[in-house]
Design an enzyme around this catalytic site. Structure first.
Site: not given
Ligand code: UD1
Length: 416
Positions: A23, A92, A116, A122, A124, A305
């Protein structure tokens, strides 16, 4: 070879060198697009997600070469191109190319990201941040389309500290005109590493490691090398595993213990003793897990995770446990597989209840995502007889060679 066969492990003894962080390296690979030149990344894990990110960069005429965990990235002749959904859906983190592409070419067309299946995921928060930087960006069918006549820093308040959105917005703001204030930012170690890497390229960022970042845009970013940190989730997998099996193991390559303190604190409650010696963790345990109440959360809370591995080791504890997931709404595919082994796990409204001295018995289990897949391998080590884990390509997205690591501590595991 698409399966892993594991036998019950009675005792763990030996050393594991912890691979470089997935990550952390993925956003840093994306950040190399912000300059023209060659960047070298040391301690890069040889995993599927890194190869897909290399393929995405190659679509942009970036040259990449990986040898012995050293990755060379040459962005000198990078050229704009739309990134196809066939590749972006494999990962992702393909979404992390939005910011650097907008910074370099003021436009982007990128297939929606995959990753995954652990919830809706999303984007947004990313898009709302981009809008504040004078970027016209929207999702049209299965693509993200964005353009800007000039990138302008802005004041951005994230509604949730999304790791990916924080990374994307930082990578855009370092090249935008003027100042950006990013409030409610994520503070995960991966963000700190990215900021420090960008600073080494010439970026101007204040507030690193806090939830408010002040970023002054510059056009002067130059390529820079990076020595990757250890993968705190891989190390955490092995720490948790040790709680359920009598162990005397050593994890090496732990260059910053702070990044894994949250997991060490939880494993201490599970009966694991950890001593730090230089860059290693010396781990000992009697292998008798006590149940309790646990929850995942944003850093520095316990990482989501590692939820599947935590549930796995608690599934055969003498006492009952309650484990609450607060980040992803659908991260419970482990529950059904553990119950196939004889566990009594239940999930309701984001809360898992499990435990109660059950005997697990090996069978065939199916990996459906990266972290759940690794947890199934751990489940095999706790189950009588032999367990077969299928669909291991999910595990290979993030674990360089889980079988090699486990064999080093005496586990009977093999690819079949
Ligand atoms: C990263 C990590 C992943 C980890 C996660 C949370 C990487 C490559 N992956 O994923 O392993 O599980 O952080 O620590 O670093 N969300 C929204 N809108 C958005 C973005 C996110 O609603 O635009 C929500 C997601 O659905 C989720 C939460 O926010 O419920 C956390 O997501 P996010 O922190 O963005 O995770 P990732 O960056 O995808």
């Amino acid at each position: 070879m698409t399966k892993i066969r594991i036998r019950k492990a009675e005792r763990l003894k030996g050393n594991i060198a912890i691979q470089g962080s997935k990550n952390t390296v993925l956003p840093i690979m994306a950040a190399t697009l912000l300059s023209s030149g060659v960047s070298v990344i040391y301690n890069c894990p040889a995993i599927e997600d890194v190869s897909v990110m290399c393929q995405l960069l190659e679509c942009l005429n970036v040259k990449t070469q990986m040898q012995d965990n050293t990755l060379w990235i040459d962005t000198t002749r990078a050229e704009y191109a739309p990134l196809p959904a066939e590749l972006t859906t494999k990962l992702r983190s393909s979404v992390l190319l939005l910011g650097p592409m907008l910074a370099r070419w003021q436009r982007v067309e990128l297939g929606l990201p995959g990753g995954c299946a652990i919830g809706l995921r999303p984007i947004d928060i990313h898009l709302q941040g981009f809008l504040k930087m004078n970027i016209d960006i929207r999702v049209v069918e299965d693509k993200v389309l964005g353009k800007s006549y000039y990138l302008q820093g802005g004041v951005i308040q994230l509604r949730f500290p999304s790791v990916g959105a924080t990374e994307n917005l930082i990578m855009t703001a370092v090249a935008a005109k003027g100042r950006t204030i990013l409030r409610g930012a994520a503070k995960e170690p991966e963000i700190i590493e990215l900021c420090n890497y960008l600073i080494s390229m010439g970026a101007l960022i204040e507030g690193v490691g806090t939830d408010t970042l002040l970023i002054k845009g510059t056009k002067e970013l130059t390529s820079s090398d990076y020595c990757n940190v250890y993968d705190r989730i891989v190390a955490g997998t092995y720490l948790l595993m040790a709680s359920a099996i009598p162990s005397e193991i050593r994890l090496t390559g732990i260059d910053d213990i702070h990044y894994i303190k949250n997991v060490i604190n939880v494993t201490a409650r599970l009966g694991v003793n950890v001593i730090r010696r230089d860059n290693a963790l010396l781990i000992s345990s009697m292998g008798q897990v006590q149940g309790g109440e646990f929850r995942t959360g944003i850093y520095p809370e316990f990482p989501t995770d590692l939820l599947p591995v935590l549930i796995t080791v608690l599934a055969q504890a003498k006492t009952y446990s309650r484990i609450e997931e607060t980040i992803f709404e659908n991260r419970f595919s482990i529950v059904r597989e553990l119950n196939k082994l004889g566990a009594t796990c239940e999930v309701d409204d984001g809360i898992v209840r499990t435990g109660g001295e059950v005997e697990l018995k090996g069978t065939t289990l199916c990996a459906t995502d990266l972290r759940q897949g690794a947890a199934l391998v751990v489940a095999g080590m706790l189950s009588d007889g032999t367990t077969l884990v299928t669909n291991i390509e999910y595990i290979q997205r993030g674990y360089e060679d889980i079988v090699r690591d486990l064999q080093r501590i005496g586990v009977q595991a093999e690819y079949v």
